[in-house]
Design a protein around this motif. Structure first.
Motif, mmCIF file in Angstrom:
data_model
loop_
_atom_site.group_PDB
_atom_site.id
_atom_site.type_symbol
_atom_site.label_atom_id
_atom_site.label_comp_id
_atom_site.label_asym_id
_atom_site.label_seq_id
_atom_site.Cartn_x
_atom_site.Cartn_y
_atom_site.Cartn_z
ATOM 1 N N GLN A 168 23.874 53.889 5.872
ATOM 2 C CA GLN A 168 23.404 54.980 6.864
ATOM 3 C C GLN A 168 22.895 55.993 6.173
ATOM 4 O OE1 GLN A 168 23.226 52.646 9.488
ATOM 5 N NE2 GLN A 168 23.583 54.521 10.586
ATOM 6 N N ASN A 169 23.635 56.345 5.100
ATOM 7 C CA ASN A 169 23.159 57.657 4.343
ATOM 8 C C ASN A 169 22.462 57.378 3.054
ATOM 9 O OD1 ASN A 169 24.817 59.952 5.685
ATOM 10 N ND2 ASN A 169 26.458 58.112 5.386
ATOM 11 N N GLN A 170 22.286 56.139 2.672
ATOM 12 C CA GLN A 170 21.323 55.906 1.397
ATOM 13 C C GLN A 170 21.747 56.653 0.544
ATOM 14 O OE1 GLN A 170 18.708 53.537 1.311
ATOM 15 N NE2 GLN A 170 19.584 53.031 3.615
ATOM 16 N N ALA A 171 23.000 56.663 0.003
ATOM 17 C CA ALA A 171 23.827 57.564 -0.636
ATOM 18 C C ALA A 171 24.705 56.755 -1.634
ATOM 19 C CB ALA A 171 24.492 58.680 -0.130
ATOM 20 N N THR A 172 25.094 57.285 -2.732
ATOM 21 C CA THR A 172 26.196 56.730 -3.395
ATOM 22 C C THR A 172 27.302 57.462 -3.490
ATOM 23 O OG1 THR A 172 25.276 57.792 -5.640
ATOM 24 C CG2 THR A 172 24.539 55.265 -5.258
ATOM 25 N N ALA A 173 28.477 57.239 -3.586
ATOM 26 C CA ALA A 173 29.692 58.072 -3.560
ATOM 27 C C ALA A 173 29.803 59.072 -4.811
ATOM 28 C CB ALA A 173 30.904 57.338 -3.382
ATOM 29 N N GLU A 174 30.297 60.201 -4.606
ATOM 30 C CA GLU A 174 30.482 60.939 -5.693
ATOM 31 C C GLU A 174 31.884 60.624 -6.200
ATOM 32 O OE1 GLU A 174 28.535 63.738 -6.589
ATOM 33 O OE2 GLU A 174 27.330 63.274 -5.017
ATOM 34 N N PRO A 175 31.934 61.032 -7.680
ATOM 35 C CA PRO A 175 33.299 60.783 -8.336
ATOM 36 C C PRO A 175 34.441 61.073 -7.518
ATOM 37 C CG PRO A 175 31.706 61.785 -9.615
ATOM 38 C CD PRO A 175 31.327 62.072 -8.320
ATOM 39 N N GLN A 176 35.516 60.081 -7.325
ATOM 40 C CA GLN A 176 36.590 60.187 -6.660
ATOM 41 C C GLN A 176 37.867 60.160 -7.252
ATOM 42 O OE1 GLN A 176 36.013 60.032 -3.147
ATOM 43 N NE2 GLN A 176 33.937 59.780 -3.541
ATOM 44 N N THR A 177 38.966 60.821 -6.655
ATOM 45 C CA THR A 177 40.150 60.872 -7.279
ATOM 46 C C THR A 177 40.780 59.411 -7.385
ATOM 47 O OG1 THR A 177 41.351 61.084 -5.280
ATOM 48 C CG2 THR A 177 40.695 63.297 -6.078
ATOM 49 N N ASP A 178 41.656 59.371 -8.328
ATOM 50 C CA ASP A 178 42.214 57.828 -8.703
ATOM 51 C C ASP A 178 43.181 57.667 -7.699
ATOM 52 O OD1 ASP A 178 44.602 59.190 -9.214
ATOM 53 O OD2 ASP A 178 43.944 59.250 -11.515
ATOM 54 N N LEU A 179 43.725 56.471 -7.636
ATOM 55 C CA LEU A 179 44.947 56.151 -6.702
ATOM 56 C C LEU A 179 46.202 55.979 -7.252
ATOM 57 C CD1 LEU A 179 42.916 52.948 -5.149
ATOM 58 C CD2 LEU A 179 43.034 55.239 -4.233
ATOM 59 N N SER A 180 46.362 56.652 -8.211
ATOM 60 C CA SER A 180 47.646 56.582 -9.081
ATOM 61 C C SER A 180 48.887 57.055 -8.295
ATOM 62 C CB SER A 180 47.499 57.666 -10.082
ATOM 63 O OG SER A 180 47.178 58.939 -9.889
ATOM 64 N N ALA A 181 48.466 58.061 -7.236
ATOM 65 C CA ALA A 181 49.724 58.282 -6.171
ATOM 66 C C ALA A 181 50.239 57.150 -5.585
ATOM 67 C CB ALA A 181 49.219 59.280 -5.295
ATOM 68 N N PHE A 182 49.722 56.139 -5.655
ATOM 69 C CA PHE A 182 50.257 54.877 -4.883
ATOM 70 C C PHE A 182 50.831 53.835 -5.840
ATOM 71 C CE2 PHE A 182 46.730 56.575 -2.195
ATOM 72 C CZ PHE A 182 47.612 56.691 -0.856
ATOM 73 N N ARG A 183 52.044 53.379 -5.725
ATOM 74 C CA ARG A 183 52.560 52.548 -6.480
ATOM 75 C C ARG A 183 52.079 51.103 -6.889
ATOM 76 N NH1 ARG A 183 57.227 50.951 -5.166
ATOM 77 N NH2 ARG A 183 57.609 51.933 -2.954
ATOM 78 N N ASP A 184 51.526 50.881 -5.592
ATOM 79 C CA ASP A 184 50.681 49.490 -5.663
ATOM 80 C C ASP A 184 49.121 49.624 -5.756
ATOM 81 O OD1 ASP A 184 49.941 50.792 -3.279
ATOM 82 O OD2 ASP A 184 50.437 48.966 -2.117
ATOM 83 N N GLN A 185 48.711 50.480 -6.397
ATOM 84 C CA GLN A 185 47.564 50.806 -6.576
ATOM 85 C C GLN A 185 46.755 49.940 -7.630
ATOM 86 O OE1 GLN A 185 45.647 52.151 -9.449
ATOM 87 N NE2 GLN A 185 47.326 51.877 -10.775
ATOM 88 N N ASP A 186 47.668 48.872 -8.164
ATOM 89 C CA ASP A 186 47.138 47.936 -9.201
ATOM 90 C C ASP A 186 46.634 46.631 -8.353
ATOM 91 O OD1 ASP A 186 49.729 47.592 -8.524
ATOM 92 O OD2 ASP A 186 50.034 46.271 -10.327
ATOM 93 N N GLN A 187 47.261 46.725 -7.108
ATOM 94 C CA GLN A 187 46.606 45.557 -6.217
ATOM 95 C C GLN A 187 45.346 45.669 -5.552
ATOM 96 O OE1 GLN A 187 50.134 44.617 -3.378
ATOM 97 N NE2 GLN A 187 51.662 44.729 -4.964
ATOM 98 N N VAL A 188 44.625 46.608 -5.751
ATOM 99 C CA VAL A 188 43.271 46.907 -5.212
ATOM 100 C C VAL A 188 42.497 46.299 -5.958
ATOM 101 C CG1 VAL A 188 41.503 48.620 -4.537
ATOM 102 C CG2 VAL A 188 43.993 49.173 -4.426
ATOM 103 N N ALA A 189 41.591 45.110 -5.347
ATOM 104 C CA ALA A 189 40.831 44.284 -6.023
ATOM 105 C C ALA A 189 39.654 45.413 -6.658
ATOM 106 C CB ALA A 189 40.126 43.611 -5.076
ATOM 107 N N ASP A 190 39.150 44.890 -7.820
ATOM 108 C CA ASP A 190 38.045 45.388 -8.542
ATOM 109 C C ASP A 190 36.936 45.725 -7.431
ATOM 110 O OD1 ASP A 190 39.449 45.694 -10.806
ATOM 111 O OD2 ASP A 190 38.667 43.785 -11.690
ATOM 112 N N TRP A 191 36.725 44.813 -6.703
ATOM 113 C CA TRP A 191 35.343 45.103 -5.936
ATOM 114 C C TRP A 191 35.484 46.177 -4.731
ATOM 115 C CZ3 TRP A 191 37.012 43.819 -1.073
ATOM 116 C CH2 TRP A 191 37.964 42.818 -0.630
#
Length: 325
Positions: free
Chosen positions: A258-281
């Motif tokens: 919709q915005n023809q845009a790419t995301a700006e750099p985001q914060t990481d997910l380190s606050a979540f203990r299960d962040q390693d379960q997020v798939a690479d995609w």
């Protein structure tokens, strides 16, 4: 000045016509109040003449309790046929007068839109002050879904918001099924509606998507625009329960489209203990969604990317999306 002249003329004509129109005795007035299609917190009301009424000059006053808020008042009696005067300046009162109007049979005079609270009942009165006649009814804003009636529930407002926006419907029998698991077909259909339901061409992207299903065009649109992908070997799995990371990824790709845009750099997910379960995609989409406030963890430390999402949770995410982007 014109307003005063108009009101004066109407008053004179009403006195001259004296009782041309009056509410009939008992419970059969010459006017009737009809509730039009209600929404989450509002109720439009139509004021009509009865079929056997022959109206020329008259004035009606509609009074309502302070718990109701008048959102709008529209005179629907054609002005070219006579003189009309609509007055909403007094709180709790709508006054409407007309003269030299040859209304025959059932005629809509006014449409009033009020805001209130679902499930509440509001007493209103329609009267003819000059004749001293009146009739009263109770207006009620009904609940659309019988399983979404508790306004204290966190999902009450978002469910009715997405319903009012035409993004999500119920599951039949006046049920929304807030705790039912959302499937992939439903989410792509919602995103397709958010895109304006554009015309699509082509089909046959997935062997498990029928040609004439309620979600066929939505899946085709999503596949053509990169909003959703299948599992390989021609499988989309429309009825499969969607995971939280799948949902967020589809919403992220929709935002990019919709915005023809790419995301700006985001914060990481380190606050979540299960962040390693997020798939690479899904990692870019998930960090974007968390940073934007579109999705929250199931707790302060648990993101549950592989967990399923309920219909209520999807409604909240859609509302969050529209609020922040």
């Amino acid at each position: 000045m014109f307003k005063k002249l108009l009101s004066s003329l109407l008053a004179v004509l009403l006195l001259l016509s004296c009782c041309t129109v009056a509410m009939a005795a008992g419970d059969t007035p010459d006017f009737q109040i009809k509730t039009l299609e209600t929404t989450i917190d509002s109720i439009p009301v139509g004021i009509y003449t009865c079929e056997d009424a022959a109206l020329k000059n008259s004035r009606i006053v509609f009074t309502y309790p302070e718990a109701l808020t008048l959102v709008s008042a529209e005179a629907t009696l054609p002005e070219e046929e006579g003189i009309t005067d609509l007055d909403t300046s007094k709180a709790g009162t709508v006054s409407f007068a007309w003269a030299s109007v040859e209304a025959q049979g059932e005629t809509q005079l006014l449409v009033l839109k009020f805001r209130g609270t679902c499930g509440n009942s509001y007493p209103v009165v329609l009267s003819l002050p000059e004749q001293g006649d009146a009739t009263g009814v109770n207006l009620q804003i009904p609940y659309r879904f019988i399983d979404v009636q508790d306004a204290s529930k966190w999902y009450f407002a978002p469910i009715y918001q997405v319903y009012e926006a035409g993004l999500m419907n119920g599951v039949g029998q006046d049920l929304f099924a807030p705790n039912k698991t959302l499937n992939r077909a439903t989410l792509v259909t919602v995103l397709y509606r958010m895109a304006g339901s554009p015309a699509v061409q082509g089909s046959g992207y997935f062997s498990d998507v029928p040609a004439n299903s309620w979600y066929t065009e939505a899946v085709t649109w999503a596949a053509q625009n990169g909003v959703a992908k299948g599992y390989g070997q021609g499988i989309f799995a429309p009825g499969r329960a969607i995971t939280r990371q799948e949902m967020v990824t589809m919403v992220f790709r929709f935002w990019q489209l919709q915005n023809q845009a790419t995301a700006e750099p985001q914060t990481d997910l380190s606050a979540f203990r299960d962040q390693d379960q997020v798939a690479d995609w899904a990692r870019e989409a998930m960090t974007w969604a968390v940073t934007s406030g579109i999705i929250q963890g199931m707790s302060a430390e648990i993101l549950a990317p592989k967990g399923t999402a309920t219909r209520a949770q999807a409604a909240q995410i859609l509302v969050n999306y529209q609020l922040v982007l």
